[in-house]
Scaffold this motif. Structure first.
Motif, PDB file in Angstrom:
ATOM      1  N   LYS A  12       0.783  -1.161  -0.173  1.00 52.14           N
ATOM      2  CA  LYS A  12       0.126   0.027   0.253  1.00 52.14           C
ATOM      3  C   LYS A  12       0.950   1.330  -0.067  1.00 52.14           C
ATOM      4  O   LYS A  12       0.615   2.207  -0.568  1.00 52.14           O
ATOM      5  CB  LYS A  12      -0.914   0.055   1.286  1.00 52.14           C
ATOM      6  N   ILE A  15       2.122   1.910  -3.513  1.00 55.33           N
ATOM      7  CA  ILE A  15       1.121   2.514  -4.528  1.00 55.33           C
ATOM      8  C   ILE A  15       0.858   3.848  -4.054  1.00 55.33           C
ATOM      9  O   ILE A  15       0.750   4.702  -4.757  1.00 55.33           O
ATOM     10  CB  ILE A  15      -0.234   1.509  -4.152  1.00 55.33           C
ATOM     11  N   GLU A  16       0.794   4.087  -2.842  1.00 51.56           N
ATOM     12  CA  GLU A  16       0.619   5.582  -2.335  1.00 51.56           C
ATOM     13  C   GLU A  16       1.613   6.360  -2.777  1.00 51.56           C
ATOM     14  O   GLU A  16       1.573   7.680  -3.211  1.00 51.56           O
ATOM     15  CB  GLU A  16       0.605   5.461  -1.049  1.00 51.56           C
ATOM     16  N   THR A  17       2.987   6.023  -2.573  1.00 50.00           N
ATOM     17  CA  THR A  17       3.942   6.748  -3.056  1.00 50.00           C
ATOM     18  C   THR A  17       4.039   7.005  -4.761  1.00 50.00           C
ATOM     19  O   THR A  17       4.273   8.250  -5.146  1.00 50.00           O
ATOM     20  CB  THR A  17       5.487   6.014  -2.644  1.00 50.00           C
ATOM     21  N   GLU A  18       3.707   6.014  -5.438  1.00 52.15           N
ATOM     22  CA  GLU A  18       3.865   6.235  -6.858  1.00 52.15           C
ATOM     23  C   GLU A  18       2.603   7.193  -7.298  1.00 52.15           C
ATOM     24  O   GLU A  18       2.475   7.829  -8.167  1.00 52.15           O
ATOM     25  CB  GLU A  18       3.853   4.985  -7.647  1.00 52.15           C
ATOM     26  N   SER A  19       1.194   6.872  -6.683  1.00 51.22           N
ATOM     27  CA  SER A  19       0.392   7.467  -6.913  1.00 51.22           C
ATOM     28  C   SER A  19       0.221   9.158  -6.712  1.00 51.22           C
ATOM     29  O   SER A  19      -0.185   9.836  -7.597  1.00 51.22           O
ATOM     30  CB  SER A  19      -0.868   7.005  -6.304  1.00 51.22           C
ATOM     31  N   THR A  20       1.146   9.586  -5.838  1.00 51.81           N
ATOM     32  CA  THR A  20       1.362  10.676  -5.449  1.00 51.81           C
ATOM     33  C   THR A  20       2.322  11.515  -6.399  1.00 51.81           C
ATOM     34  O   THR A  20       1.860  12.582  -6.821  1.00 51.81           O
ATOM     35  CB  THR A  20       2.098  11.020  -3.915  1.00 51.81           C
ATOM     36  N   ILE A  22       2.614  10.334  -9.640  1.00 53.98           N
ATOM     37  CA  ILE A  22       2.005  10.450 -10.804  1.00 53.98           C
ATOM     38  C   ILE A  22       1.008  11.918 -10.803  1.00 53.98           C
ATOM     39  O   ILE A  22       0.877  12.554 -11.570  1.00 53.98           O
ATOM     40  CB  ILE A  22       1.102   9.177 -10.932  1.00 53.98           C
ATOM     41  N   ASN A  23       0.169  11.997  -9.678  1.00 59.53           N
ATOM     42  CA  ASN A  23      -0.649  13.149  -9.506  1.00 59.53           C
ATOM     43  C   ASN A  23       0.252  14.269  -9.661  1.00 59.53           C
ATOM     44  O   ASN A  23      -0.402  15.309 -10.257  1.00 59.53           O
ATOM     45  CB  ASN A  23      -1.541  13.150  -8.167  1.00 59.53           C
ATOM     46  N   THR A 157       9.095   4.693  -8.643  1.00 61.12           N
ATOM     47  CA  THR A 157       8.541   5.680  -9.080  1.00 61.12           C
ATOM     48  C   THR A 157       8.818   6.207 -10.067  1.00 61.12           C
ATOM     49  O   THR A 157       8.036   7.044 -11.107  1.00 61.12           O
ATOM     50  CB  THR A 157       8.654   6.906  -7.826  1.00 61.12           C
ATOM     51  N   THR A 160       7.627   4.675 -13.465  1.00 57.99           N
ATOM     52  CA  THR A 160       6.097   4.845 -13.527  1.00 57.99           C
ATOM     53  C   THR A 160       6.137   6.294 -13.961  1.00 57.99           C
ATOM     54  O   THR A 160       5.088   6.393 -14.779  1.00 57.99           O
ATOM     55  CB  THR A 160       5.688   4.656 -12.124  1.00 57.99           C
ATOM     56  N   VAL A 164       4.136   7.018 -17.488  1.00 50.91           N
ATOM     57  CA  VAL A 164       2.903   7.987 -17.672  1.00 50.91           C
ATOM     58  C   VAL A 164       3.027   9.140 -18.661  1.00 50.91           C
ATOM     59  O   VAL A 164       2.377   9.453 -19.299  1.00 50.91           O
ATOM     60  CB  VAL A 164       2.640   8.457 -16.281  1.00 50.91           C
TER      61      VAL A 164
END
Length: 321
Positions: A12, A15-20, A22-23, A157, A160, A164
């Protein structure tokens, strides 16, 4: 904390680190990104994408995405480029170089060689101040604060983010080209995805036998026709035009309803106004019609009239379902 809980917590966190990260990329999309997209769109050449290590792997994926969405692209490994593969680059090609640091030894050797030519150089990097960032004609900023790796070492990250940015580039070009599902089908003729975009009912139904009886055909012959043609149904036609259908279900209902079936004919048990589809319709549309009406067969028509029976199993076999 149990091992299971610890594993889930790490996953988790990744996923949180990478989603942050990407955002955050949204704030890095600027006029330079738009200019780079416009340049590629207006260029008569291909896109040559290069990188080293994990960035090279990301480059191959971006190449595949560009090719499948209408932008010709090729991959050139950065290490191989300085040992002969620079010949991959043609006169009007645009070169995209991917590197997180922009300062790896291979990139430092490659960039001056690329600049010796007249090709436009686009960088995808997390370091705009690097040699690559400074020498590139356009810089697509793929900055990330940290890797998902707890040691901040393994490319996670950062790769990724590169991916993107590549996807954003490809979809912007797709949009500019007005690339449609029909165009997409040209590049994806194989597999279930391609079949959903191009496979037509005619392509499937021609392999089937064509069960057919007249309204006056006696029931015994109707049963034989359904059994021999192995599609669980038969069309009832007059002068080549569909007037009804008889399915296995109709036969079962007949046997429940009548004690004596010896004098029955097709018109006595057929269903009128059966569901049908044009032979030139997409097979995926036939699938949707079957699902909507909870049926497993469709009668098929063309400009000459009755053309056959399409069975659910045909579509499953083709991978449409």
């Amino acid at each position: 904390m149990s091992n299971n809980e610890a594993i889930k917590a790490v996953a988790k966190k990744v996923i949180e680190t990478e989603s942050t990260a990407i955002n955050h990329l949204k704030s890095l999309i600027d006029d330079e990104f738009s200019s780079a997209v416009t340049h590629i769109f207006e260029s008569p050449g291909r896109v040559v994408i290069t990188g080293i290590g994990k960035s090279a792997i990301i480059a191959t994926k971006i190449v595949a995405t560009l090719n499948s969405t209408g932008t010709p692209a090729v991959f050139m490994h950065a290490a191989d480029a300085i040992h002969g593969d620079l010949g991959t680059i043609q006169k009007d090609d645009t070169v995209i170089c991917i590197s997180k640091s922009g300062n790896t030894p291979e990139i430092k050797v490659l960039v001056p060689l690329l600049k010796n030519g007249a090709n436009t150089l686009i960088a995808i990097t997390a370091n705009k101040d690097s040699l690559l960032g400074q020498q590139a004609d356009y810089v697509l900023n793929a900055y990330v604060e940290k890797e998902a790796c707890p040691n901040n070492l393994a490319p996670t990250t950062s790769t990724t983010a590169q991916l993107v940015i590549g996807d954003a580039l490809a979809i912007c070009l797709l949009d500019l080209r007005g690339f449609t599902s029909k165009d997409f089908a040209k590049y994806h003729p194989g597999g279930a995805l391609g079949k959903k975009l191009y496979l037509r009912v005619r392509d499937v139904v021609t392999a089937n036998m064509q069960p057919e009886v007249s309204p006056d055909t006696d029931v015994k012959k109707v049963i034989v026709e359904i059994s021999e043609k192995m599609l669980g149904a038969t069309a009832v036609t007059e002068q080549g035009k569909i007037v009804g259908v008889i399915t296995d279900g109709d036969i079962r209902r007949m046997l429940n309803r009548y004690d004596n079936i010896g004098k029955l004919v097709a018109r006595d048990i057929m269903s009128v106004n059966p569901k049908s589809i044009e032979a030139d319709a997409l097979a995926v549309d036939a699938m949707e019609m079957m699902e909507k009406n909870s049926i497993s067969q469709l009668l098929v028509e063309d400009d000459k009239g009755y053309a056959g029976v399409l069975h659910l199993h045909n579509l499953i076999k083709e991978g449409i379902l």
